[in-house]
Design a protein around this motif. Sequence first.
Motif, short mmCIF file in Angstrom:
data_model
loop_
_atom_site.label_atom_id
_atom_site.label_comp_id
_atom_site.label_asym_id
_atom_site.label_seq_id
_atom_site.Cartn_x
_atom_site.Cartn_y
_atom_site.Cartn_z
N HIS A 138 2.48 -7.51 10.87
CA HIS A 138 3.51 -6.53 10.33
C HIS A 138 4.79 -6.33 11.65
O HIS A 138 5.81 -6.35 11.29
CB HIS A 138 3.03 -4.99 10.45
CG HIS A 138 2.63 -5.01 8.82
ND1 HIS A 138 1.07 -5.27 8.81
CD2 HIS A 138 2.95 -4.25 7.95
CE1 HIS A 138 0.67 -5.02 7.29
NE2 HIS A 138 1.82 -4.34 6.72
N ASP B 41 -1.77 -6.37 2.47
CA ASP B 41 -1.95 -5.26 3.10
C ASP B 41 -3.69 -5.02 3.31
O ASP B 41 -3.83 -4.34 4.10
CB ASP B 41 -1.30 -3.84 2.54
CG ASP B 41 0.21 -3.88 2.79
OD1 ASP B 41 0.49 -4.39 4.09
OD2 ASP B 41 0.86 -3.11 2.31
N ASP C 232 0.63 -1.32 -0.01
CA ASP C 232 0.03 0.12 -0.02
C ASP C 232 0.81 1.19 -0.13
O ASP C 232 0.31 2.26 0.20
CB ASP C 232 -0.86 0.02 1.19
CG ASP C 232 -0.15 -0.09 2.56
OD1 ASP C 232 1.05 0.12 2.50
OD2 ASP C 232 -0.88 -0.19 3.68
N HIS D 202 6.89 -7.65 -0.03
CA HIS D 202 5.98 -7.54 1.29
C HIS D 202 5.16 -8.49 1.34
O HIS D 202 4.88 -8.83 2.55
CB HIS D 202 5.39 -5.97 1.18
CG HIS D 202 4.83 -5.39 2.42
ND1 HIS D 202 5.72 -4.89 3.45
CD2 HIS D 202 3.51 -5.21 2.86
CE1 HIS D 202 4.96 -4.43 4.31
NE2 HIS D 202 3.85 -4.64 3.96
ZN LIG Z 1 2.10 -3.36 4.91
#
Ligand SMILES: [Zn+2]
Length: 352
Positions: free
Chosen positions: A238, A157, A110, A254
């Motif tokens: 996270h 995300d 993101d 990610h």
């Molecule tokens: Zn993230």
Amino acid sequence: MGMGMGIQYQINYGQDLGGLITSKIQRHKVLLVTNQVIWEKYSEYINFDDLQVLFTSSMEADKLEAEHQTLRDFDLAIGMGGGMALDIAKYHAWKNNKPLFQIPTAISMDAMFSYPIALRYQGKVRYMGEKFPDQIFCDFDILLNAPKIYNRSGICDLLSCHTALFDWKLSSSLGKNRIMEQELYNAVDSRLKEVIDKVDQIAEVSQSSIRLLMDGFQFVAEENYRTGHCQFEEGSEHFFYYCLEALTQKTFIHGQVINLGILLMSILQDNQVAMIVDVLKRTKVPIYPESMDISYQDIERALYACAGFVEENPYSYSILNHRPVTSLEVNNALEILQKEFDPTFPPNKFPK
Ligand SMILES: [Zn+2]
């Protein structure tokens, strides 16, 4: 656009947006942050008057500061790439208080919406300030040209809401930090369910699946701004990643590392593990250690270390503060990872 005191993102969706971008940067001294692979592919994409190109290297604060000193004067920064190019462009725009354009080349996270300046200090994340993108250019010609792994990766995300919502509910039930806002909780939960319903389409990667992820990221960013926190999207999954990154000093895609965090933290949370195993497989994002050039021992070390890691960092309260990580849980988590996700080892032979 959110309600009340919101932020307004200017997002340009379309094909072949190079001409549009060129028209907006006329007579500007442009700093373009990108990487070598992207630059070789797209150096003709935008027509620049006055350009300096900066290739990404590191998010470490001292390196970025030194890099900033070497830059020529510029009056517009453009990030073009996946996560890191966008973050570094954001940093240099923030330092000089100049406008920022973001051109994601894949929806791998993101970062195109993200406005906090998150720097690394010896691998540890610190938030320094805020910089909002003035324009985001979402060019489907570019995005659909990226390797599928990157666009699949972006689902992390939004799937992160699965473990983050659990942590948020846990922390507010204990009176730790944020009070639960039930309306927001429900809105995030229904978006999460939609993403889970559409996981196969997102794994296939199309214009509409990219748009779904972009709309989700925009919602998260606007609610983050409105409420002043991001506990509904960023929790223990996270924090586990920040800890693993600090321990290994590696750079991750990610979606791989966050999806891994979602699996492991769901197990610690005892939070619909069978469902999330199924969903994570269907994202088609590999999460076994070899796929991200780490070992089972690295993951094991990070699992044991992350309770201490969250204590010494200003993260919100989560399962990692709440439940001790014992060898029973670590072995269980690693066994599920190996049995369900690792094609490189025979079942139940968890290598040391
Ligand atoms: Zn993230």
